[in-house]
Design an enzyme around this catalytic site. Structure first.
Site, mmCIF file in Angstrom:
data_model
loop_
_atom_site.group_PDB
_atom_site.id
_atom_site.type_symbol
_atom_site.label_atom_id
_atom_site.label_comp_id
_atom_site.label_asym_id
_atom_site.label_seq_id
_atom_site.Cartn_x
_atom_site.Cartn_y
_atom_site.Cartn_z
ATOM 1 N N HIS A 272 1.085 -1.256 0.065
ATOM 2 C CA HIS A 272 -0.097 0.049 -0.205
ATOM 3 C C HIS A 272 0.863 1.144 0.085
ATOM 4 O O HIS A 272 2.067 1.235 0.248
ATOM 5 C CB HIS A 272 -0.943 0.147 1.326
ATOM 6 C CG HIS A 272 -0.314 0.081 2.438
ATOM 7 N ND1 HIS A 272 0.295 -1.080 3.140
ATOM 8 C CD2 HIS A 272 0.089 1.094 3.617
ATOM 9 C CE1 HIS A 272 0.826 -0.660 4.171
ATOM 10 N NE2 HIS A 272 0.938 0.755 4.414
ATOM 11 N N ARG A 291 9.924 -1.878 2.341
ATOM 12 C CA ARG A 291 9.702 -1.014 1.319
ATOM 13 C C ARG A 291 9.780 -1.513 -0.011
ATOM 14 O O ARG A 291 10.734 -2.293 -0.268
ATOM 15 C CB ARG A 291 10.486 0.292 1.471
ATOM 16 C CG ARG A 291 9.861 1.275 2.791
ATOM 17 C CD ARG A 291 10.978 2.562 2.791
ATOM 18 N NE ARG A 291 10.688 2.981 4.179
ATOM 19 C CZ ARG A 291 11.193 3.030 5.084
ATOM 20 N NH1 ARG A 291 11.922 2.051 5.357
ATOM 21 N NH2 ARG A 291 10.697 3.843 6.435
#
Length: 417
Positions: A272, A291
């Site tokens: 997301h 990440r």
């Protein structure tokens, strides 16, 4: 029942105006990304009970059962298990995934054993906790959440006419869903930097052209309406992060637009990124972020591919539901116990405040109007927009009332027992 003094985190992606506007303070000129409310050691709130300001984590550590309640301590340990934030995105946050509890514990232990300092740029796990989260929009809020069904993404990639995207579209069309999503994301994140940079540039330009065509003729590209309206947002990401593989990875994800009062729950493994807007965010008390891109920070590709949930899902937009038997409480239901977010909408006409249940720690945040908190054997606390209060578990007869007869909104953050 104590008013909190909270810290603003000046991350580069933060809006320069949204939080100051809510608080009614002049902008500093610097990004103001997050206002933290809670006891996270990275930026604990402070309170003053007559002996000077003290960090909330220290107050709780001095007497956990009094502050949190015996049931919460038994269930979650002697620390506040959630962190509440105001989050203001002026630019996209990093495309990211959070681990589940077992993954966080194993990852933290591994990096500790290898002697990687907590503040090292290549450190992935900052603690041994998971980080499920909920974001509730206070204004028009956009983001990316979860994988789109592979066939829909293949259609999007085909519509852009970028030759370098054709192999990804073929993967997405020809393989079973988990395998297709894993192979596509792996190909994006492991491509040679000079190759992916050229693909990102060509894709960004194609997205801009497609967005212009969609604005003139929404059905002309042959894309579903929700995809056509997202093209401009994907293009903006490409302009902000030139050459970043996360720009291509973002095309695999659902675009989501939240109206004020709507929310998203993000569990472990769900990729997301928040793109723009102001919201109330609540999360388990953790800072673990793995990440995928859209960031200059460390991207741990092997760990990312290990913990991502390679399943497509429609983003489940949440709306608050009335709590049976409550005094006007509306709950955002989530499958997590470490936090519970609800709200009270105050119409300003009640002579007696709405009753708020106790027995657990809670933080109350005013986002609209002015609210007055009262409780037995405690002085009233007045909260204006953006102000918050911590309420310990043993507070009796807690109530909230709108001040001056004007409507107001108060969010309640607590745990589920």
């Amino acid at each position: 029942m104590d008013r909190l003094t909270n810290t603003v985190r000046p991350y580069s992606w933060g809006s320069r105006t949204a939080i100051p506007t809510l608080l009614g303070t002049p902008p500093s000129g610097e990004p103001q990304a997050e206002l933290w409310m809670g006891a996270h050691p990275g930026a604990p709130s402070t309170l003053d009970r007559g002996d000077g300001p003290r960090p909330l984590d220290a107050v709780i550590a001095a007497d956990p059962e009094h502050e949190l309640g015996a049931a919460a301590v038994a269930r979650f340990g002697p620390a506040l298990p959630f962190l509440l934030k105001l989050l203001a995105a002026g630019e996209p946050l990093s495309l990211q995934v959070h681990p589940n509890l077992d993954q966080a514990r194993a990852g933290f232990a591994d990096e500790e054993a290898r002697g990687i300092p907590l503040d090292a740029p290549q450190r992935t796990y900052k603690d041994a906790n998971h980080k499920p989260e909920l974001i509730c929009a206070l204004d028009d809020f956009t983001g990316l959440c979860g994988f789109r069904a592979p066939a829909g993404t293949a259609l999007l990639l085909d519509s852009l006419g970028v030759p370098a995207l054709a192999p990804l579209a073929d993967i997405l069309r020809s393989k079973p869903e988990p395998e297709a999503l894993r192979e596509a994301l792996t190909a994006i994140l492991t491509e040679a930097p000079e190759t992916i940079a050229a693909t990102v540039l060509a894709t960004t330009e194609a997205l801009e052209r497609a967005a212009e065509r969609a604005a003139a003729d929404p059905e002309g590209l042959g894309l579903p309406a929700e995809l056509a309206t997202a093209l401009g947002s994907y293009a903006a990401v490409g302009r902000i992060f030139p050459g970043d593989p996360g720009v291509i990875a973002a095309l695999l994800l659902n675009f989501v637009r939240l109206q004020p009062g709507e929310a998203l729950y993000l569990g472990a493994g769900v990729p997301h990124a928040y793109l723009s807007g102001l919201g109330v965010e609540i999360l388990a008390n953790s800072d673990n972020v793995v990440r995928c891109g859209l960031t200059p920070k460390h991207v741990d590709v092997p760990e990312l591919l290990r913990i991502v949930d390679f399943r497509s899902a429609e983003p489940g937009v949440l709306h608050p539901v009335p709590v049976p038997g409550s005094d006007g409480e509306e709950l955002y239901p989530t499958p997590i116990d470490e936090f519970r977010l609800s709200r009270y909408t105050l119409d300003g006409t009640a002579a007696v405040g709405r009753r708020i249940p106790g027995t657990a720690p809670q933080i109350l945040l005013c986002t609209e109007g002015t609210a007055v908190l009262t409780a037995a054997d405690a002085s009233p606390v007045t909260l204006r927009r953006g102000e918050s209060a911590y309420v310990s578990a043993d507070t009796d007869d807690l109530r909230v009332t709108a001040a001056d007869g004007a409507p107001g909104t108060v969010f309640r953050a607590t745990v589920s027992l």
